[in-house]
Write a protein that holds these residues in place. Structure first.
Motif, PDB file in Angstrom:
ATOM      1  N   GLU A  71       0.835  -1.208   0.000  1.00 27.93           N
ATOM      2  CA  GLU A  71       0.000   0.000   0.000  1.00 27.93           C
ATOM      3  C   GLU A  71       0.867   1.255   0.000  1.00 27.93           C
ATOM      4  O   GLU A  71       0.536   2.238  -0.674  1.00 27.93           O
ATOM      5  CB  GLU A  71      -0.921   0.011   1.216  1.00 27.93           C
ATOM      6  N   LEU A  89      -5.409  -4.853  -3.487  1.00 27.56           N
ATOM      7  CA  LEU A  89      -6.831  -5.185  -3.437  1.00 27.56           C
ATOM      8  C   LEU A  89      -7.072  -6.546  -2.802  1.00 27.56           C
ATOM      9  O   LEU A  89      -6.354  -7.500  -3.080  1.00 27.56           O
ATOM     10  CB  LEU A  89      -7.429  -5.205  -4.843  1.00 27.56           C
ATOM     11  N   THR A  90      -8.104  -6.614  -1.984  1.00 31.47           N
ATOM     12  CA  THR A  90      -8.538  -7.898  -1.444  1.00 31.47           C
ATOM     13  C   THR A  90      -9.641  -8.453  -2.346  1.00 31.47           C
ATOM     14  O   THR A  90     -10.168  -7.735  -3.202  1.00 31.47           O
ATOM     15  CB  THR A  90      -9.070  -7.745  -0.008  1.00 31.47           C
ATOM     16  N   ARG A 137     -12.675  -9.067  -1.590  1.00 37.31           N
ATOM     17  CA  ARG A 137     -13.935  -8.343  -1.367  1.00 37.31           C
ATOM     18  C   ARG A 137     -13.944  -6.981  -2.062  1.00 37.31           C
ATOM     19  O   ARG A 137     -15.001  -6.430  -2.313  1.00 37.31           O
ATOM     20  CB  ARG A 137     -14.182  -8.169   0.120  1.00 37.31           C
ATOM     21  N   GLU A 138     -12.782  -6.414  -2.357  1.00 37.92           N
ATOM     22  CA  GLU A 138     -12.696  -5.099  -2.993  1.00 37.92           C
ATOM     23  C   GLU A 138     -12.716  -5.176  -4.515  1.00 37.92           C
ATOM     24  O   GLU A 138     -12.876  -4.158  -5.176  1.00 37.92           O
ATOM     25  CB  GLU A 138     -11.424  -4.388  -2.541  1.00 37.92           C
ATOM     26  N   GLU A 139     -12.551  -6.363  -5.056  1.00 34.52           N
ATOM     27  CA  GLU A 139     -12.540  -6.516  -6.505  1.00 34.52           C
ATOM     28  C   GLU A 139     -13.945  -6.365  -7.070  1.00 34.52           C
ATOM     29  O   GLU A 139     -14.927  -6.708  -6.424  1.00 34.52           O
ATOM     30  CB  GLU A 139     -11.971  -7.880  -6.892  1.00 34.52           C
TER      31      GLU A 139
END
Length: 171
Positions: free
Chosen positions: A16, A67-68, A70-72
């Protein structure tokens, strides 16, 4: 195991940090480009080139390491209308298809990226194999991610650890 999780979280925070640094470089290059063009009436091709390269790297770096699951962005409307067993089959098929496609394309990607060492960018003279190397990193990270997702789905868990159904006694 706790140490492994802590190390993974530390690495994710560093990824990050690198993404934030790329965004800062891209922003500064954009401001330099505006100043050169509109205030100094000078060409700013190098700043424009740097902005484009940083955008390419930022997007693929972020998709690879920041990105995780869930964020995709997903087509959830396709999955939300089916039960857990069908959802699990869809996940398995998607993982298998993506593993095949990325795996099949990886040798050609590698050949193209390594071939591009013969050419440089117009203003900054950065070899294109260095510019495009982020795609190789992205492809390998995507292969690892979907291999992990495939195993998780086979074990009855989705990317976030929730049950996907299909096992005995499961909903």
């Amino acid at each position: 195991m706790d140490r492994l999780i802590r190390t993974g979280l530390w690495l994710r925070r560093r990824a990050e940090n690198i993404a934030a640094l790329m965004l800062a470089v891209m922003f500064v290059a954009f401001i330099v480009q505006v100043v050169f063009r509109y205030l100094l009436n000078l060409p700013g091709g190098g700043a424009s080139e740097l902005t484009i390269i940083m955008w390419l790297w930022l997007v693929l770096w972020g998709a690879s390491f920041v990105l995780t699951e869930r964020e995709e962005i997903r087509f959830d409307f396709l999955i939300s209308g089916v039960g857990p067993k069908v959802r699990r089959v869809m996940s398995l098929l998607a993982c298998a298809a993506l593993l095949f496609l990325y795996g099949y394309s990886l040798p050609a990607v590698w050949d193209f990226v390594t071939f591009m060492k013969i050419q440089e960018t117009s203003y900054l003279d950065i070899r294109y194999d260095l510019v495009f190397s982020i795609y190789v990193i992205f492809a390998v990270a995507t292969l690892l991610r979907y291999a992990w997702l495939l195993v998780a789905t086979l074990r009855g868990r989705d990317a976030g650890g929730a049950r996907t159904g299909g096992g005995e006694g499961e909903p």
